[in-house]
Motif scaffolding. Structure first.
Motif, PDB file in Angstrom:
ATOM      1  N   TYR A  20       0.831  -1.211   0.000  1.00 35.03           N
ATOM      2  CA  TYR A  20       0.000   0.000   0.000  1.00 35.03           C
ATOM      3  C   TYR A  20       0.867   1.264   0.000  1.00 35.03           C
ATOM      4  N   PHE A  21       1.951   1.234   0.766  1.00 33.65           N
ATOM      5  CA  PHE A  21       2.822   2.406   0.858  1.00 33.65           C
ATOM      6  C   PHE A  21       3.985   2.351  -0.125  1.00 33.65           C
ATOM      7  N   GLY A  22       3.962   1.387  -1.041  1.00 36.82           N
ATOM      8  CA  GLY A  22       4.989   1.292  -2.061  1.00 36.82           C
ATOM      9  C   GLY A  22       4.916   2.432  -3.054  1.00 36.82           C
ATOM     10  N   SER A  23       6.048   2.719  -3.694  1.00 36.35           N
ATOM     11  CA  SER A  23       6.122   3.867  -4.606  1.00 36.35           C
ATOM     12  C   SER A  23       5.220   3.712  -5.819  1.00 36.35           C
ATOM     13  N   ASP A  24       4.926   2.475  -6.218  1.00 29.62           N
ATOM     14  CA  ASP A  24       4.111   2.245  -7.414  1.00 29.62           C
ATOM     15  C   ASP A  24       2.668   1.861  -7.078  1.00 29.62           C
ATOM     16  N   SER A  25       2.284   2.046  -5.831  1.00 25.70           N
ATOM     17  CA  SER A  25       0.955   1.615  -5.416  1.00 25.70           C
ATOM     18  C   SER A  25      -0.146   2.497  -6.008  1.00 25.70           C
ATOM     19  N   SER A  26      -1.130   1.841  -6.638  1.00 30.68           N
ATOM     20  CA  SER A  26      -2.303   2.560  -7.156  1.00 30.68           C
ATOM     21  C   SER A  26      -3.454   2.475  -6.162  1.00 30.68           C
ATOM     22  N   THR A  27      -3.308   1.593  -5.184  1.00 28.44           N
ATOM     23  CA  THR A  27      -4.366   1.389  -4.194  1.00 28.44           C
ATOM     24  C   THR A  27      -4.615   2.638  -3.369  1.00 28.44           C
ATOM     25  N   ARG A  28      -3.567   3.417  -3.112  1.00 28.19           N
ATOM     26  CA  ARG A  28      -3.704   4.600  -2.262  1.00 28.19           C
ATOM     27  C   ARG A  28      -4.640   5.636  -2.873  1.00 28.19           C
ATOM     28  N   ASN A  29      -4.776   5.617  -4.196  1.00 26.49           N
ATOM     29  CA  ASN A  29      -5.674   6.570  -4.853  1.00 26.49           C
ATOM     30  C   ASN A  29      -7.135   6.164  -4.698  1.00 26.49           C
ATOM     31  N   LYS A  30      -7.364   4.899  -4.324  1.00 26.90           N
ATOM     32  CA  LYS A  30      -8.729   4.381  -4.236  1.00 26.90           C
ATOM     33  C   LYS A  30      -9.164   4.100  -2.794  1.00 26.90           C
ATOM     34  N   THR A  31      -8.193   3.866  -1.916  1.00 26.45           N
ATOM     35  CA  THR A  31      -8.504   3.398  -0.566  1.00 26.45           C
ATOM     36  C   THR A  31      -7.769   4.220   0.479  1.00 26.45           C
ATOM     37  N   PRO A  82      -6.130   4.868   4.222  1.00 26.81           N
ATOM     38  CA  PRO A  82      -5.408   3.938   5.105  1.00 26.81           C
ATOM     39  C   PRO A  82      -6.306   3.241   6.124  1.00 26.81           C
ATOM     40  N   GLN A  83      -7.275   3.953   6.674  1.00 27.47           N
ATOM     41  CA  GLN A  83      -8.171   3.332   7.644  1.00 27.47           C
ATOM     42  C   GLN A  83      -9.003   2.237   6.994  1.00 27.47           C
ATOM     43  N   GLN A  84      -9.408   2.458   5.751  1.00 23.55           N
ATOM     44  CA  GLN A  84     -10.149   1.423   5.020  1.00 23.55           C
ATOM     45  C   GLN A  84      -9.283   0.196   4.807  1.00 23.55           C
ATOM     46  N   LEU A  85      -8.006   0.429   4.502  1.00 18.63           N
ATOM     47  CA  LEU A  85      -7.067  -0.690   4.318  1.00 18.63           C
ATOM     48  C   LEU A  85      -7.003  -1.536   5.581  1.00 18.63           C
ATOM     49  N   VAL A  86      -6.773  -0.891   6.728  1.00 14.31           N
ATOM     50  CA  VAL A  86      -6.643  -1.591   8.000  1.00 14.31           C
ATOM     51  C   VAL A  86      -7.923  -2.351   8.331  1.00 14.31           C
ATOM     52  N   ASP A  87      -9.059  -1.697   8.147  1.00 11.05           N
ATOM     53  CA  ASP A  87     -10.347  -2.343   8.443  1.00 11.05           C
ATOM     54  C   ASP A  87     -10.576  -3.554   7.548  1.00 11.05           C
ATOM     55  N   SER A  88     -10.221  -3.411   6.275  1.00 15.15           N
ATOM     56  CA  SER A  88     -10.420  -4.502   5.325  1.00 15.15           C
ATOM     57  C   SER A  88      -9.470  -5.665   5.615  1.00 15.15           C
TER      58      SER A  88
END
Length: 304
Positions: A179-190, A192-198
């Motif tokens: 998620y915190f990687g330089s090429d992550s596209s997930t951060r534009n959609k999710t 951080p709190q959603q990530l942890v909850d999921s």
């Protein structure tokens, strides 16, 4: 998966395990291991397309035989030390047991490892490495082992055996690291709190599934200080740990501990132990001399 993170965590597991006097008595009849590269004992060696492999030197240089075994480590990893603590042999990689040459003689009574380098709680976390066994797939394989044990021991016998066995889960770092990687596209959609909850919700469902397949004793390992791995530190001009990645590592661990408490109230007979990876890892980074590893730890986290 980050090689520097793996080396560091392997080191602190050695420190952690040295606090105990290993007993020759067997404390559990079997160890079933689920997780990522921190506890992979060779499953990825059997994944032809995977880029996450440790089948080359200097992996294994301090392992008996001094050859690479598929462990992302110079010697034994956390899975080996936990097995020793329980008085058991190291749980073999599942994919080696079901290979054509071993399939007819495969035995799972003493346990088995499904852990896979690059794996995460989510399917797709391993995208960067092309192929690994995400947690759901590891549980799919365990379900087949469960059926084999029922055939061997009978339904009641298998349940009795599994209820005394240890089910260790070491996973989640790759999901946060990705998620915190330089090429992550997930951060534009999710967020951080959603990530942890999921992550927590997905893990909870898989733990329930494990319980329904006989697991009762869980050894749960929290994620480490992901923001302190080299790929995160290299982003900062000061080479300091990423405070954001570490903050959400802590938040995930808090959520993990709360979901384990929820499961205790929901699932009869379940018990667990929790290892605070984050605190031990951070202490090791901040006070390496206390562990006698000042020189090489500094080199590990210096710019190359």
């Amino acid at each position: 998966m980050d090689q520097g993170l793996g080396l560091l965590l392997s080191c602190f597991f050695i420190v952690f395990s040295s606090l105990f006097i290993f007993s020759e008595a067997q404390l559990a009849p079997a160890l079933f291991m689920f997780g990522d590269s921190l506890v992979d004992v060779g499953n990825n060696n059997h994944l032809k397309l995977s880029l996450a492999k440790a089948d080359f030197p200097h992996n294994g240089v301090d392992f008996p035989g001094k050859k690479p075994t598929g462990r992302f480590c110079n010697g034994k990893n956390a899975a080996d030390f936990l097995a020793e603590k329980l008085g058991l042999p190291s749980a073999p990689p599942y994919l080696s047991l079901i290979s054509k040459s071993n399939r007819s003689n495969a035995s799972f009574v003493a346990g088995v490892s499904f852990a896979s380098g690059g794996a995460g709680i989510f399917d797709g976390t391993d995208e960067l490495y092309k192929q690994s066994l995400p947690l759901k797939k590891q549980l799919d394989y365990y379900a087949t082992v469960y059926e084999r044990l029922v055939q061997q021991l009978g339904s009641a016998g298998a349940q009795e055996h599994l209820s005394k066995s240890v089910f260790a889960v070491v996973i989640g770092s790759n999901d946060i690291l990705g998620y915190f990687g330089s090429d992550s596209s997930t951060r534009n959609k999710t967020a951080p709190q959603q990530l942890v909850d999921s992550m927590a919700a997905t893990l909870k469902e898989q733990l329930k599934r494990m319980y329904n397949l006989g697991a009762r004793k869980f050894a749960m390992v929290g994620v480490g200080a992901v923001g302190c791995c080299p790929s995160q530190r290299n982003k900062n001009s000061t080479e300091e740990c990423s405070e954001e990645a570490n903050y959400w590592s802590v938040k995930y661990n808090e959520r993990l501990k709360s979901l384990l408490q929820e499961l205790i109230s929901e699932l009869k007979g379940m018990s667990y132990s929790y290892f605070d990876t984050y605190s031990v890892m951070l202490n090791l980074i901040q006070k390496p001399a206390a562990y006698g590893i000042n020189y090489w730890l500094s080199a590990l986290f210096s710019e190359t």
